[in-house]
Design an enzyme around this catalytic site. Structure first.
Site, PDB file in Angstrom:
ATOM      1  CG  HIS A 298      13.795 -10.912   9.039  1.00 31.00           C
ATOM      2  ND1 HIS A 298      14.327 -11.984   8.385  1.00 31.00           N
ATOM      3  CD2 HIS A 298      12.475 -11.122   9.093  1.00 31.00           C
ATOM      4  CE1 HIS A 298      13.367 -12.812   8.053  1.00 31.00           C
ATOM      5  NE2 HIS A 298      12.226 -12.307   8.473  1.00 31.00           N
TER       6      HIS A 298
ATOM      7  N   GLY B 169      23.019  -7.811   4.929  1.00 30.73           N
ATOM      8  CA  GLY B 169      21.864  -7.156   5.533  1.00 30.73           C
ATOM      9  C   GLY B 169      22.200  -5.911   6.327  1.00 30.73           C
TER      10      GLY B 169
END
Length: 179
Positions: free
Chosen positions: A72, A105
């Site tokens: 991530h 993100g």
């Protein structure tokens, strides 16, 4: 999940032996505590799951050479009141570039320690809920102005039909609250 305050720094590196065009993305330890080589809770969980499914617990090849892994990559477009403090404002508008927004993100300020998909979705939904309908005035303060809490803009023609599970449900607004 581990709770150490650490980070990875990314960069571009020339490909070894000239294989392939351009450069490749690499990562190295960043600021904070060193990245853990082994996380006991993760290994214990893998062993319990493997036992339940009659499988074999295993790690990734990079465990053998002490290379950390992350699935991530987030951050990079820090929120701030001005371009000196961040890339985007609290409404996800890029400082100095009217009309450009970052709603993915990159707007997440730090690694959450869990899968960030729901946090990214919440930030994105909040950002677009403040966009005006076509032809209407923008309710957000001017870029660079102080933050102001706003009610969501009710869409004129919602995409999701009324009664559908994902229909927009706006709770009581501050306008309805006594002053």
């Amino acid at each position: 999940m581990q709770s150490l305050d650490n980070s990875l720094t990314t960069g571009l590196r020339r490909r070894r032996l000239g294989r392939g065009p351009g450069k490749r993305l690499t990562a190295r330890p960043g600021t904070g505590e060193p990245n853990p080589i082994w996380i006991p809770q993760g290994h214990a969980l893998a062993r319990r799951i493997a036992e339940q499914v009659d499988g074999e617990p295993a790690g990734a090849w990079n465990d053998l050479v002490d290379v950390p892994t992350t699935g991530h990559f987030i951050g990079g477009c820090r929120m701030g009141a001005s371009a000196e403090e961040g890339v985007i404002d609290a409404y996800h508008r890029v400082h100095g570039h009217p009309g450009l927004h970052v709603i993915d993100g990159a707007a997440v300020c730090a690694n959450l320690g869990v899968n960030p998909s729901l946090s990214i979705t919440a930030l994105a939904e909040r950002a677009v809920s403040l966009w005006p309908n076509r032809g209407e005035a923008d309710p957000r303060p001017a870029l660079g102005a102080p933050y102001r809490r706003l009610d969501p803009v009710v869409p004129r023609r919602p995409v999701v039909p009324a009664g559908a599970p994902a229909v927009l449900r706006l709770g009581p607004t501050r306008a309805a609250e006594p002053v």
